[in-house]
Structures are given as C-alpha cells and as structure tokens.
Design a protein around this motif. Structure first.
Motif, PDB file in Angstrom:
ATOM      1  N   ILE A   1     -42.639   7.752 -39.264  1.00 34.22           N
ATOM      2  CA  ILE A   1     -41.246   8.199 -39.140  1.00 34.22           C
ATOM      3  C   ILE A   1     -40.434   7.149 -38.383  1.00 34.22           C
ATOM      4  CG2 ILE A   1     -39.723   9.968 -38.178  1.00 34.22           C
ATOM      5  CD1 ILE A   1     -41.959  11.999 -38.539  1.00 34.22           C
ATOM      6  N   VAL A   2     -39.275   6.804 -38.951  1.00 31.11           N
ATOM      7  CA  VAL A   2     -38.374   5.843 -38.294  1.00 31.11           C
ATOM      8  C   VAL A   2     -37.329   6.634 -37.511  1.00 31.11           C
ATOM      9  CG1 VAL A   2     -36.660   4.032 -38.672  1.00 31.11           C
ATOM     10  CG2 VAL A   2     -38.738   4.097 -40.075  1.00 31.11           C
ATOM     11  N   LEU A   3     -37.249   6.363 -36.224  1.00 31.17           N
ATOM     12  CA  LEU A   3     -36.320   7.101 -35.350  1.00 31.17           C
ATOM     13  C   LEU A   3     -35.341   6.150 -34.669  1.00 31.17           C
ATOM     14  CD1 LEU A   3     -38.586   9.718 -33.496  1.00 31.17           C
ATOM     15  CD2 LEU A   3     -37.021  10.116 -35.410  1.00 31.17           C
TER      16      LEU A   3
ATOM     17  N   PRO B   1     -34.827  -2.712 -42.301  1.00 29.30           N
ATOM     18  CA  PRO B   1     -33.810  -3.586 -41.698  1.00 29.30           C
ATOM     19  C   PRO B   1     -33.187  -2.983 -40.441  1.00 29.30           C
ATOM     20  CG  PRO B   1     -33.396  -3.275 -44.058  1.00 29.30           C
ATOM     21  CD  PRO B   1     -34.521  -2.369 -43.696  1.00 29.30           C
ATOM     22  N   CYS B   2     -33.115  -1.651 -40.381  1.00 29.01           N
ATOM     23  CA  CYS B   2     -32.518  -1.008 -39.200  1.00 29.01           C
ATOM     24  C   CYS B   2     -33.374  -1.277 -37.962  1.00 29.01           C
ATOM     25  CB  CYS B   2     -32.358   0.487 -39.433  1.00 29.01           C
ATOM     26  SG  CYS B   2     -33.897   1.331 -39.813  1.00 29.01           S
ATOM     27  N   VAL B   3     -34.684  -1.346 -38.127  1.00 28.96           N
ATOM     28  CA  VAL B   3     -35.578  -1.658 -37.001  1.00 28.96           C
ATOM     29  C   VAL B   3     -35.360  -3.101 -36.565  1.00 28.96           C
ATOM     30  CG1 VAL B   3     -37.998  -1.927 -36.296  1.00 28.96           C
ATOM     31  CG2 VAL B   3     -37.311   0.035 -37.708  1.00 28.96           C
TER      32      VAL B   3
ATOM     33  N   SER C   1     -26.821  -2.091 -41.308  1.00 27.95           N
ATOM     34  CA  SER C   1     -28.064  -2.750 -41.729  1.00 27.95           C
ATOM     35  C   SER C   1     -28.768  -2.000 -42.858  1.00 27.95           C
ATOM     36  CB  SER C   1     -29.026  -2.859 -40.538  1.00 27.95           C
ATOM     37  OG  SER C   1     -29.522  -1.567 -40.200  1.00 27.95           O
ATOM     38  N   CYS C   2     -28.462  -0.722 -43.013  1.00 30.12           N
ATOM     39  CA  CYS C   2     -29.237   0.096 -43.959  1.00 30.12           C
ATOM     40  C   CYS C   2     -28.690  -0.034 -45.376  1.00 30.12           C
ATOM     41  CB  CYS C   2     -29.206   1.566 -43.537  1.00 30.12           C
ATOM     42  SG  CYS C   2     -29.984   2.618 -44.780  1.00 30.12           S
ATOM     43  N   PRO C   3     -29.459  -0.573 -46.309  1.00 35.40           N
ATOM     44  CA  PRO C   3     -28.954  -0.723 -47.682  1.00 35.40           C
ATOM     45  C   PRO C   3     -28.743   0.618 -48.370  1.00 35.40           C
ATOM     46  CG  PRO C   3     -31.277  -1.315 -47.574  1.00 35.40           C
ATOM     47  CD  PRO C   3     -30.835  -1.094 -46.160  1.00 35.40           C
ATOM     48  N   TYR C   4     -29.436   1.661 -47.903  1.00 36.03           N
ATOM     49  CA  TYR C   4     -29.280   2.979 -48.521  1.00 36.03           C
ATOM     50  C   TYR C   4     -28.052   3.733 -48.002  1.00 36.03           C
ATOM     51  CZ  TYR C   4     -33.932   2.408 -50.476  1.00 36.03           C
ATOM     52  OH  TYR C   4     -35.024   1.953 -51.190  1.00 36.03           O
ATOM     53  N   ARG C   5     -27.399   3.198 -47.003  1.00 38.83           N
ATOM     54  CA  ARG C   5     -26.206   3.802 -46.403  1.00 38.83           C
ATOM     55  C   ARG C   5     -26.480   5.237 -45.931  1.00 38.83           C
ATOM     56  NH1 ARG C   5     -24.209  -0.332 -44.976  1.00 38.83           N
ATOM     57  NH2 ARG C   5     -22.214   0.680 -44.548  1.00 38.83           N
TER      58      ARG C   5
ATOM     59  N   PRO D   1     -32.274  11.259 -48.318  1.00 35.94           N
ATOM     60  CA  PRO D   1     -32.377  11.172 -46.858  1.00 35.94           C
ATOM     61  C   PRO D   1     -32.662   9.722 -46.459  1.00 35.94           C
ATOM     62  CG  PRO D   1     -34.490  11.776 -47.766  1.00 35.94           C
ATOM     63  CD  PRO D   1     -33.577  11.520 -48.955  1.00 35.94           C
ATOM     64  N   CYS D   2     -32.887   9.477 -45.171  1.00 39.55           N
ATOM     65  CA  CYS D   2     -33.442   8.184 -44.751  1.00 39.55           C
ATOM     66  C   CYS D   2     -34.775   8.002 -45.472  1.00 39.55           C
ATOM     67  CB  CYS D   2     -33.652   8.182 -43.240  1.00 39.55           C
ATOM     68  SG  CYS D   2     -34.686   6.803 -42.667  1.00 39.55           S
ATOM     69  N   MET D   3     -35.054   6.796 -45.929  1.00 39.01           N
ATOM     70  CA  MET D   3     -36.269   6.540 -46.710  1.00 39.01           C
ATOM     71  C   MET D   3     -37.478   6.206 -45.831  1.00 39.01           C
ATOM     72  SD  MET D   3     -35.290   6.837 -49.867  1.00 39.01           S
ATOM     73  CE  MET D   3     -33.662   7.453 -50.243  1.00 39.01           C
ATOM     74  N   HIS D   4     -37.278   6.143 -44.510  1.00 36.43           N
ATOM     75  CA  HIS D   4     -38.368   5.831 -43.572  1.00 36.43           C
ATOM     76  C   HIS D   4     -39.182   4.622 -44.076  1.00 36.43           C
ATOM     77  CE1 HIS D   4     -37.296   9.208 -41.055  1.00 36.43           C
ATOM     78  NE2 HIS D   4     -36.993   9.809 -42.196  1.00 36.43           N
ATOM     79  N   CYS D   5     -38.446   3.526 -44.157  1.00 35.76           N
ATOM     80  CA  CYS D   5     -38.985   2.292 -44.748  1.00 35.76           C
ATOM     81  C   CYS D   5     -40.072   1.667 -43.862  1.00 35.76           C
ATOM     82  CB  CYS D   5     -37.862   1.282 -44.940  1.00 35.76           C
ATOM     83  SG  CYS D   5     -36.437   1.939 -45.831  1.00 35.76           S
ATOM     84  N   GLU D   6     -41.050   1.059 -44.528  1.00 36.53           N
ATOM     85  CA  GLU D   6     -42.111   0.374 -43.775  1.00 36.53           C
ATOM     86  C   GLU D   6     -41.670  -1.012 -43.317  1.00 36.53           C
ATOM     87  OE1 GLU D   6     -46.369   1.824 -44.827  1.00 36.53           O
ATOM     88  OE2 GLU D   6     -45.368   1.426 -46.736  1.00 36.53           O
TER      89      GLU D   6
HETATM   90  S1  SF4 Z   1     -33.295   0.945 -43.617  1.00 37.51           S
HETATM   91 FE1  SF4 Z   1     -32.112   2.830 -43.969  1.00 37.51          FE
HETATM   92  S2  SF4 Z   1     -33.443   4.069 -45.255  1.00 37.51           S
HETATM   93 FE2  SF4 Z   1     -34.755   2.469 -44.361  1.00 37.51          FE
HETATM   94  S3  SF4 Z   1     -35.589   3.361 -42.471  1.00 37.51           S
HETATM   95 FE3  SF4 Z   1     -33.712   2.299 -41.880  1.00 37.51          FE
HETATM   96  S4  SF4 Z   1     -32.109   3.881 -41.981  1.00 37.51           S
HETATM   97 FE4  SF4 Z   1     -33.868   4.650 -43.120  1.00 37.51          FE
END
Ligand code: SF4
Ligand code: SF4
Length: 279
Positions: free
Chosen positions: A93-95, A76-78, A110-114, A68-73
C-alpha cells in the motif's frame, strides 16, 4: 511479504457510485492520524468513476472505469516526495504521510493517473489509502469493496495463491490501466474497453424479419473470431484492438456472402447488412 491490491472488473461495473459514496462516507471530515487527514467536502475523488462513451447511435455504449490510486510498485509520487512523505508499505500500500507532505504540491502533479488531490485548507496532497487504517484493525476489505453490489471490486493479497484475487488474476486476462505510464500498478483490471464492431443482418427476400443465426467471422493478424446474429439480427465483436484492420465475413447458406474491411480507429457500426439470395 504481501501485495495487497484490487482487481477491478469493468464488465461488472454498473456505474452505481456506491464505492465512491462509501469512500466519501469513510473519509469526509474524518481524521485517521498518520494514515490520512480529513477529506474536504469538495473536489476529491479517491475512488473516481470514469464514464467512457463509445460508438454512436444506434449502437452506443457506456462503460464505467472505477479508478482509485493504483498503488504502483515504481511510484513517481514516492520518488518526488521529500522527507519520505510518500512511502510504500511492506504490504504494497502506498501512503501519504499528512504531516510530512504538508506543502508538497509536487506530489499531486507527479501522479500520471491524476488520483492525488490537493487539500487547499490543510495544504496537503491526499488520495486513496486502500483503507489501510481499517485493514490494520482487522477489516477484511476496504469500504469501496464492501459497498460494491456487483462484485466488480475484488480485494486481496496477490502473493497469496489461495486468495480470490490471486486465483482470478491467474485465470482471467488481467491488464493494467494505462500501461504506458510504466509505474507497475498493483491495481489490475479486467475488461478495459477497447473497440467494438457491430451490425445487423436482414434478408432481401424476407422483408420485415431479422436474420437470426447468420455466421459472422472476423479475422486479422492471426486473430479469428466468430459469432452468430441474435434473434434481432444483431451481432457484435467486443475487445478489438485499436487502429487495426480487420476483415468481416457474413455468411448464410443460400445467400451471397458479404465481406467488409474495417479499421478500428473508432468503434465500427456496419449498419444494416442485406443478404441477397443465391440465384
Ligand atoms: S503514482 Fe499515482 S497511482 Fe501510482 S501510487 Fe502514486 S498516487 Fe497512486
Ligand atoms: S460500487 Fe461496484 S458497480 Fe458500483 S460504481 Fe463502484 S465498482 Fe461499479
């Protein structure tokens, strides 16, 4: 403060896709306002199941990595989103705000996890929300966790020392998926597939019979592992580091020991090892 997250035990995942289907059931065609816009019919996998094939015949393996989304601290998406269209809540939670994110395709890239998907019809990026809309209404866990029949998915607050996820995280060897992305993901894993080495043992003087109970020792860089061949003569070492040299020693009383030097660029099958009796 809280840090809500998932702990995913890859060794317990059977690849049944129940979590994926539950996620689709929750989000396909359903509008959850500021949490998420309706998921389209095709092309979105908020809970992906990655199939990893390892080894080769006659020792192949398949592992499943729920992703799933890794809800990173440090997400990069933020950082890339304009107008705070992607944000991290106080509970971790990242929304993605569906209104503010309209037209912002850069969030997908932007998301390396795609794990962010583009909704071409609505022109918005979309991803896993950890079912934040349900949690805010009092649900105990996301739909994927409810649907998992094997206990491979554990949800909870990492900052609550009494939670199951915090206790498991302290007790188990947890790791991040792709730590090289350097995004401090809150979602953690147990048992991410690495390399394995396997083989089978027979005795030259006992043809047609498997050699059970043979001692197999593996050693490298201070790592010492030991196992015994099973009733089929088979043995295996799992979780070995990639691209590492190991020495494997095969020993049975009354037989000449055998030594193999292996390198885990790939998984290693030593094949049939024939032990010769001491003369
Ligand atoms: S960078 Fe990707 S995995 Fe990390 S919070 Fe953003 S969408 Fe989720
Ligand atoms: S529901 Fe559980 S066992 Fe099935 S694919 Fe998802 S994580 Fe794996």
């Amino acid at each position: 403060m809280a840090r809500l997250s998932l702990l995913i035990d890859v060794t317990k995942c059977s690849g049944c896709y129940n979590c994926f289907l539950a996620c689709r059931d929750e989000y396909y065609g359903n509008d959850y306002g500021s949490y998420s816009a309706p998921q389209p019919l095709d092309g979105q996998f908020w809970m992906q199941i990655k199939e990893i094939e390892r080894g080769r015949y006659p020792k192949p393996k398949v592992d499943y990595i729920p992703t799933p989304c890794m809800h990173c601290e440090t997400a990069p998406c933020v950082d890339v989103a304009a107008d705070e269209a992607v944000y991290r809540r106080a509970d971790g939670i990242v929304l993605i705000d569906p209104k503010k994110a309209k037209g912002q395709k850069a969030i997908v890239n932007s998301c390396p996890y795609r794990v962010v998907f583009w909704n071409a019809e609505l022109e918005i990026p979309q991803k896993c929300t950890l079912c934040a809309h349900r949690l805010d209404e009092g649900a105990k866990e996301p739909r994927c966790v409810e649907a998992c029949p094997t206990g491979a998915l554990v949800f909870g607050d990492l900052d609550d020392p009494d939670s199951e996820i915090a206790k498991l995280s302290a007790a188990l060897n947890v790791e991040s998926y792709h730590p090289e992305y350097d995004t401090a993901p809150l979602v953690k894993y147990v048992g991410i597939p690495k390399r394995f080495a396997a083989g089978e043992v027979v005795r030259r003087d006992v043809p047609g019979e498997c050699a059970e109970g043979v001692r197999i020792a593996l050693e490298a860089n201070g790592v010492k592992l030991e196992t015994r061949s099973d009733s089929y003569g088979d043995f295996e070492f799992e979780g070995l580091e990639k691209n590492t040299a190991y020495r494997v020693r095969v020993e049975l009383e009354g037989y000449e020991p055998q030594v193999f030097d292996i390198f885990t660029q790939t998984d290693v099958n030593l094949g049939e090892i024939v032990l010769n009796p001491l003369s």
